[in-house]
Each structure stands twice: as structure tokens, then as C-alpha cells.
Design a protein around this motif. Structure first.
Motif, mmCIF file in Angstrom:
data_model
loop_
_atom_site.group_PDB
_atom_site.id
_atom_site.type_symbol
_atom_site.label_atom_id
_atom_site.label_comp_id
_atom_site.label_asym_id
_atom_site.label_seq_id
_atom_site.Cartn_x
_atom_site.Cartn_y
_atom_site.Cartn_z
ATOM 1 N N MET B 171 0.970 -1.228 -0.101
ATOM 2 C CA MET B 171 0.001 -0.085 -0.077
ATOM 3 C C MET B 171 0.887 1.260 0.080
ATOM 4 S SD MET B 171 -2.926 -1.303 2.493
ATOM 5 C CE MET B 171 -4.013 0.051 2.373
ATOM 6 N N ALA B 172 1.803 1.425 0.661
ATOM 7 C CA ALA B 172 2.780 2.434 0.853
ATOM 8 C C ALA B 172 3.337 2.787 -0.331
ATOM 9 C CB ALA B 172 3.971 2.251 2.073
ATOM 10 N N ARG B 173 3.771 1.523 -1.231
ATOM 11 C CA ARG B 173 4.626 1.904 -2.477
ATOM 12 C C ARG B 173 3.475 2.593 -3.349
ATOM 13 N NH1 ARG B 173 9.189 0.743 -4.729
ATOM 14 N NH2 ARG B 173 10.003 -0.379 -3.120
ATOM 15 N N LYS B 174 2.205 2.099 -3.367
ATOM 16 C CA LYS B 174 1.445 2.341 -4.376
ATOM 17 C C LYS B 174 1.223 3.845 -4.119
ATOM 18 C CE LYS B 174 -2.597 1.039 -6.998
ATOM 19 N NZ LYS B 174 -3.739 1.771 -6.475
ATOM 20 N N ILE B 175 0.847 4.330 -2.665
ATOM 21 C CA ILE B 175 0.356 5.610 -2.481
ATOM 22 C C ILE B 175 1.773 6.646 -2.881
ATOM 23 C CG2 ILE B 175 0.170 7.028 -0.593
ATOM 24 C CD1 ILE B 175 -1.252 4.838 0.669
ATOM 25 N N ALA B 176 2.832 6.123 -2.500
ATOM 26 C CA ALA B 176 4.016 6.962 -2.851
ATOM 27 C C ALA B 176 4.179 7.164 -4.384
ATOM 28 C CB ALA B 176 5.164 6.175 -2.398
ATOM 29 N N GLU B 177 3.695 6.289 -5.159
ATOM 30 C CA GLU B 177 4.132 6.368 -6.429
ATOM 31 C C GLU B 177 3.010 7.336 -7.186
ATOM 32 O OE1 GLU B 177 4.503 2.448 -8.356
ATOM 33 O OE2 GLU B 177 6.627 2.428 -7.946
ATOM 34 N N GLU B 178 1.909 7.379 -6.447
ATOM 35 C CA GLU B 178 0.811 8.143 -6.773
ATOM 36 C C GLU B 178 1.109 9.605 -6.562
ATOM 37 O OE1 GLU B 178 -2.711 4.866 -6.777
ATOM 38 O OE2 GLU B 178 -2.669 6.390 -5.260
ATOM 39 N N ILE B 189 11.387 0.912 1.425
ATOM 40 C CA ILE B 189 10.587 0.723 2.108
ATOM 41 C C ILE B 189 11.162 -0.148 3.174
ATOM 42 C CG2 ILE B 189 8.068 -0.285 2.720
ATOM 43 C CD1 ILE B 189 7.182 0.729 0.027
ATOM 44 N N PHE B 190 10.943 0.440 4.636
ATOM 45 C CA PHE B 190 11.864 -0.192 5.665
ATOM 46 C C PHE B 190 10.628 -0.641 6.912
ATOM 47 C CE2 PHE B 190 14.069 2.826 3.289
ATOM 48 C CZ PHE B 190 15.349 2.140 2.785
ATOM 49 N N PHE B 191 11.040 -1.897 7.284
ATOM 50 C CA PHE B 191 9.916 -2.377 8.303
ATOM 51 C C PHE B 191 11.006 -2.117 9.571
ATOM 52 C CE2 PHE B 191 8.441 -6.062 10.701
ATOM 53 C CZ PHE B 191 7.146 -5.479 11.064
ATOM 54 N N ILE B 192 10.139 -1.876 10.741
ATOM 55 C CA ILE B 192 10.814 -1.616 12.059
ATOM 56 C C ILE B 192 10.384 -2.998 12.690
ATOM 57 C CG2 ILE B 192 11.342 -0.258 13.855
ATOM 58 C CD1 ILE B 192 10.469 2.143 12.049
ATOM 59 N N THR B 193 11.283 -3.828 12.893
ATOM 60 C CA THR B 193 10.676 -5.177 13.440
ATOM 61 C C THR B 193 11.162 -5.425 14.799
ATOM 62 O OG1 THR B 193 11.190 -7.435 12.705
ATOM 63 C CG2 THR B 193 13.064 -6.135 12.592
ATOM 64 N N PRO B 194 9.949 -6.141 15.521
ATOM 65 C CA PRO B 194 10.240 -6.547 16.699
ATOM 66 C C PRO B 194 11.141 -7.890 17.034
ATOM 67 C CG PRO B 194 8.301 -6.980 15.930
ATOM 68 C CD PRO B 194 8.851 -6.584 14.885
ATOM 69 N N CYS B 195 11.485 -8.531 15.855
ATOM 70 C CA CYS B 195 11.940 -10.117 15.939
ATOM 71 C C CYS B 195 12.706 -10.398 14.529
ATOM 72 C CB CYS B 195 10.711 -10.878 16.154
ATOM 73 S SG CYS B 195 9.431 -10.937 14.912
ATOM 74 N N ALA B 196 13.395 -11.466 14.746
ATOM 75 C CA ALA B 196 13.998 -12.219 13.644
ATOM 76 C C ALA B 196 13.160 -12.712 12.769
ATOM 77 C CB ALA B 196 14.808 -13.123 14.223
ATOM 78 N N ALA B 197 12.006 -13.304 13.094
ATOM 79 C CA ALA B 197 11.031 -14.119 12.038
ATOM 80 C C ALA B 197 10.429 -13.019 11.179
ATOM 81 C CB ALA B 197 9.827 -14.629 13.007
#
Ligand code: ATP
Ligand code: SF4
Ligand code: SF4
Ligand code: MG
Lengths: 142, 425
Positions: B171-178, B189-197
Motif C-alpha cells: 500500500m505504501a509503495r502504491k500511495i508513494a508512486e501516486e 520501504i523499511f520495516f521496523i521489526t520486533p523480531c528475527a522472524a
């Protein structure tokens, strides 16, 4: 070696370890490379039988024999026996005490499930002497 | 065979070979050999238990370095909802999102907001009656890995929808491209992660043919970057869109709250999850409709890369969820969220492909196990005597790796020597 045999002694006193034998059988089947769905059928059937031996028959002995074609289970106990097999096989029939029901058993689904999950099941029982249940799960997927 | 990918690895320099981790690993994936821990990759489910338990911090999760954002012209941060609970200085979601912008991102997209659409689609799936019950959530990849490794017969119970994280990225990518002039590789696009999984899932997403995320930064790394910019008062912009139903996904039980279910089990902590999966396999929970299973205590707030105490974070996120700005409705987005690629059963670790050979090996394991002391002390580097017996048959260990056995041998040898000297006299 053309089959693998293993024996489990089921303690009739201790609820907390009930289910351990079927868990061990599951590990055995996994290390032999049996298909997961087949493993599930065999372990659920054995689990129900094992619990019945603890709840209704004061324990007993389970013999399992595994070949590439089938899983053969013999559950033997020296419990009270089953007076009416057809009745006991009915879904929902249970003689479990209130104590046992509080532990989450006694829905009367064990024997019907054992039949559902196996390809062959035979019960030999004698009042006051004991019960032997033989079950076979074929390991081919068809 | 498919590649098995996991993000939990060992810092060999820090590892002392103490064997603390081998017993905590829920799938017995760790061995200590030559004084260093080793992870058997076929068995690792990325749960992070070993990261928590290692006293020397030698187990770590592979995440990306923050500098990589400079390779992109338009950088979007995707914070997991549990990130909101990490800061004692922030009481508003808005101030955390603002701090992320100040830390170097151009935009933020809340994973919690995407979760609201997943909630809606999950409801529809449950209502369709197509899934086997109890239905098991797929939001925690460590749990999905556990199922595909140890409980493959339950894969049909798992909700076949892509994760909120991956939906947020798409969704973020689509909105940014628009709304921006940037395209394709210019947008990061970067995820802020709580875990290794979840870090693994940014590279190898469940149910999608390829990655939709450019990098993963840990809560720990981002914490330090965000803290200096936190300011509850100064956040006039409208960055936050998520509502109660999305934000509460951070805690265990949040998903079922947003699904408005009655007949459910919410279970957290990988060892508890194992217990519940065993009950499901034994057909003991067929009257339960839904199981929310999360590998970490408390849910993602208790993730192995989290900074804050998980109980503190849980309470904080609960408060924030109540005051969240959005109305919690599912965002409009036209996309089929069902897995495009099915989750594969991991190859079971049998002893041999030839069942007769496997039987011989199994008999050999029993024979060796009989000889072992059954103390399960772990000093040999295997998690239990049984596991050592198996490792010996698989050719990875020797019986003399058992310290007790070794001592017996020495004692025998010493006695022989003494007997010998007796004879001389
Ligand atoms: N090994 C046994 N020895 C004696 N009686 C048995 C034995 N197994 C089953 N029964 C009898 O058959 C009944 C039905 O068994 P079944 O396993 O279907 O139900 P249950 O054990 O009562 O409840 P559930 O299995 O659902 O917990 C039991 O209540 C008991 O009276
Ligand atoms: S991440 Fe989990 S499964 Fe993997 S080695 Fe560590 S404890 Fe074991
Ligand atoms: S519960 Fe959340 S933080 Fe923990 S492993 Fe699962 S997805 Fe990751
Ligand atoms: Mg029963």
C-alpha cells in the motif's frame, strides 16, 4: 529389519503423563519418514486409546509395529471390560465420572474417533478380564 | 530442496559454548560442538528464544544497517504497532511517527493501519467456512514456521492471508508512486521489526513470490534514533491513521479483539503455543473457532528485539490504542490478499529415506540411549541424552562426548592401572 516394534507401558495412576506414549510414537513415525497426515491419524487414534486405558482401565500396555505399509497398534488392558461395544462406540456415550469430565475428558468421542482415524479396528473385551483393541492405519496415501 | 532461511545467527567470538541455549530451543535446533553453538537450519523457526537466553549476547538477529536508507530517494518507514509501546517519553502515536520522520524518513505508513484490512478479510474468510477449525492466525511467522516444521498436518488450519507488514509495504509503495514523482527503485520501504522472524519475512515473505520490502531495522536500533526527536506536544501534522482495531494487534489477544470473536484461544510464548498445537493435532480443540498464537510472551511487544519490558509496553500500547486517531475501519485497497504461493511443509528430518535403514538407525538410537546416563545435562552439547543418541547415529557426535561416560571410562582405566601396580608388588 523388516518392521519396527516398540512397546509402551501406560501408567493407570497418573493423568499428567497420559498422552506421552502417543507423543513418543509420533516422534518414531517422524524419524521413519511417515507422511504427516498419516502420522496424525495414527497418533490421534493411539492418544484416544491411551487416555481410555488411563481413565477407564487402570493402564496397560501398547504394542506398535510399523512397516512401510502400515502402522499396527495393539492396546491391551486388564480393566473392567466394555459391556456393550456398540453402545460404547456411539458418539457421546460415556461412563466417565464427574471428576474426569472436569479434566476435559468424557465427551464420548474417543472410540468413534479411533474408528474414524484408522483403516481397521477390532475390539475384544471380556467383563472383569480386560480389553484389547487392535488398530491399523495404512501408510499409503490413497 | 527449498532453501531454508532464517535470521537468527551466532556471533562465534562471543559464544562461550556454555550450552544455556540448547535446552531452551523449542525445536532442539542448537548443538554445541567444539565449544561453539551451531544452529541446524532445517529446524530453526526464528523464534528468538536463544537470543533472549544467551548470557553473552552471542545470538543475534540479522537486520539491516540504517545507512542503507541513503540508497533511496524516498524513504518510507513501516513501524510495527508494538513499536509504539517502546518509549516512556511518548504517549501519542503521532509523536513517534513524527520522530521517525525527523530521524531521516520521508514518510511513514503504519502496519497497524494495514492490519485493519487484514482483520476485515479474515472475518470474511472465517464466515465463508472454507478453513479447517480451529483456524490458526498467520501473523506470527515463527508460529507458521513451527507449524510447517513440526505440525505440518495443521497447515490447512492456517489463515492463508499475507501479513499486515507486507500489505502495508504494498500500500505504501502504491500511495508513494501516486503522490510523489518517485518510481520503483527510488522508493525504499523499511520495516521496523520486533523480531528475527519478521526480519526474515521482509526478505522471504510468506505467501508472496518475492520480497516487497527493502530493509528491516530492529526496534533496538531505531529506538536510539527516535528517542531524541520525541515530543508529545509538537505534532501538528496528521500522520497517524490507525485506530484501536489496528493498534491492538501489538498485544497477544489483540487480533481476536479486533475480530470480535467469542469462541477463541489467545496463546503467547512459544512453549505454550506448542502445547496448544499438540492439543489441536489430537483433535482436542475442535470446538474452538479461532486460535491466535504468538511466539513471544505478550505478543510482538515481547519480541526478542524489543527494548521495553513487555508488560510495561503492553499497558502502554493498550492506552495508545484507546486514544488512536483513526476509526479502525478497514482501509480501501483493491487487492486479493490470499497467499499467492502456498506455505510448504519443511522436509521432515527422517533418519533415512529408506524406511528399513531408518528402522535400523532407530533401533541403534534406542540401544545407545539405554547406555547413556539419562541426566539430560546438556554437557555433551546435545539438548538431551535422547538427542545425543540420535546425533551419534546421524554421525555428528560420539558416545565419548558424554562427560559421564567419559568419566566412567577414565575410572575404569585408573582401576586397571592400580590393579596392574598391585600385581607388581
Ligand atoms: N479400555 C476401556 N476399558 C473399559 N471401558 C472402556 C475402555 N475404553 C472405553 N471404554 C468405555 O467406552 C466409553 C466410551 O469411550 P470413549 O472413548 O468413546 O468416550 P470417553 O472416554 O468416555 O470420553 P472421551 O474419549 O470423549 O474423553 C467409555 O466411557 C467407557 O465406558
Ligand atoms: S531462533 Fe528459536 S528455533 Fe532458531 S535456534 Fe534460536 S531458539 Fe532455536
Ligand atoms: S510474536 Fe511477534 S515479535 Fe514474536 S516472533 Fe511472532 S511476530 Fe515476531
Ligand atoms: Mg475416551
Amino acid at each position: 529389519m523388516n518392521s519396527f516394534k516398540v512397546q509402551y507401558t501406560i501408567d493407570g495412576e497418573d493423568f499428567s503423563v497420559a498422552g506421552e506414549a502417543s507423543r513418543k510414537l509420533k516422534k518414531v513415525l517422524q524419524s521413519l519418514g511417515v507422511d504427516p497426515q498419516i502420522i496424525r491419524k495414527a497418533t490421534v487414534a493411539m492418544y484416544e486409546g491411551e487416555i481410555n486405558m488411563v481413565i477407564h482401565a487402570d493402564g496397560g500396555v501398547i504394542d506398535a509395529e510399523i512397516t512401510p505399509e502400515k502402522i499396527h497398534l495393539f492396546l491391551r488392558d486388564k480393566g473392567p471390560g466394555i459391556p456393550d461395544i456398540a453402545l460404547a462406540m456411539t458418539e457421546g456415550f460415556s461412563t466417565a465420572s464427574d471428576n474426569v469430565r472436569e479434566l476435559g475428558f468424557g465427551a464420548g468421542m474417543g472410540l468413534p474417533n479411533m474408528e474414524k482415524y484408522t483403516d481397521y479396528m477390532n475390539i475384544i473385551t471380556e467383563i472383569g478380564v480386560g480389553t484389547t483393541i487392535e488398530m491399523i492405519v495404512n501408510t499409503s496415501l490413497s | 530442496m527449498d532453501k531454508i532461511i532464517h535470521s537468527v545467527t551466532l556471533d562465534t567470538d562471543k559464544c562461550k559454548g556454555c550450552t544455556n541455549c540448547i535446552k531452551m530451543c523449542p525445536t532442539q535446533a542448537i548443538r554445541v560442538r567444539k565449544n561453539k553453538a551451531k544452529i541446524i537450519k532445517e529446524l530453526c523457526i526464528d523464534c528468538g528464544e536463544c537470543i533472549r537466553v544467551c548470557p553473552y549476547h552471542a545470538k543475534k538477529a540479522v537486520t539491516d544497517s540504517f545507512d542503507m536508507i541513503n540508497n533511496y530517494k524516498y524513504k518510507i518507514a513501516l513501524p510495527a504497532p508494538a513499536f509504539y509501546g517502546q518509549f516512556d517519553k511518548a504517549t501519542k502515536i503521532e509523536s513517534i511517527l513524527h520522530a521517525l520522520i525527523k530521524a531521516g524518513f520521508d514518510d511513514v505508513f503504519e502496519v497497524a493501519y494495514a492490519a485493519q484490512l487484514i482483520t476485515k478479510r479474515t472475518k470474511e474468510l472465517i464466515a465463508s467456512g472454507e478453513l479447517e477449525t480451529p483456524i490458526i492466525n498467520s501473523a506470527c511467522p515463527a508460529v507458521v514456521n513451527l507449524i510447517s516444521t513440526k505440525y505440518p498436518s495443521l497447515l490447512n488450519n492456517v489463515i492463508p492471508l499475507i501479513s499486515p507488514m507486507n500489505l502495508a509495504a504494498i500500500m505504501a509503495r502504491k500511495i508513494a508512486e501516486e503522490k510523489t514523482p518517485y518510481k520503483g527503485g527510488e522508493i525504499g520501504i523499511f520495516f521496523i521489526t520486533p523480531c528475527a522472524a519478521k526480519a526474515t519475512c521482509t526478505k522471504y515473505p510468506l505467501g508472496l513470490p518475492e520480497s516487497v520490502i527493502d530493509g528491516a531495522f530492529s526496534f533496538k536500533d531505531m529506538y536510539l534514533k527516535v528517542v531524541p526527536h520525541l515530543n508529545d506536544k509538537e505534532c501538528e501534522q496528521d500522520l497517524s491513521k490507525a485506530g484501536f482495531k489496528g493498534v491492538c494487534w501489538a498485544n497477544c489477544g489483540g487480533e481476536v479483539v479486533s475480530l470480535e470473536l467469542d469462541n477463541y484461544i489467545a496463546v503467547d510464548g512459544i512453549h505454550n503455543v506448542i502445547h496448544v498445537l499438540e492439543e489441536i493435532e489430537n483433535d482436542k480443540l475442535s470446538d474452538v473457532e479461532y486460535v491466535e498464537a504468538l511466539a513471544c510472551t505478550g505478543g510482538c511487544v515481547g519480541g526478542p528485539l524489543a527494548v521495553e519490558n513487555n508488560f510495561v509496553a503492553q499497558t502502554r500500547v493498550k492506552k495508545m490504542a484507546k486514544t488512536a486517531r483513526g476509526n479502525g475501519e478497514a482501509p480501501e485497497f483493491d487487492m486479493d490478499l490470499v497467499w499467492q504461493t502456498p506455505i510448504k511443509i519443511r522436509k521432515q528430518r527422517n533418519l533415512d529415506d529408506d524406511m528399513f535403514v531408518a528402522m535400523e538407525k532407530l533401533a541403534k538410537i534406542d540401544e545407545i540411549y539405554d547406555r547413556l546416563p539419562k541426566l539430560d545435562c546438556g554437557s555433551c552439547g546435545s539438548p538431551s541424552c535422547r538427542a545425543l543418541a540420535e546425533d551419534i547415529v546421524r554421525g555428528y557426535s560420539k558416545e565419548s562426548d558424554c562427560i559421564i561416560k567419559f568419566k566412567e571410562k577414565i575410572a575404569l582405566f585408573a582401576n586397571e592401572m592400580l590393579d596392574g601396580s598391585d600385581n607388581v608388588e
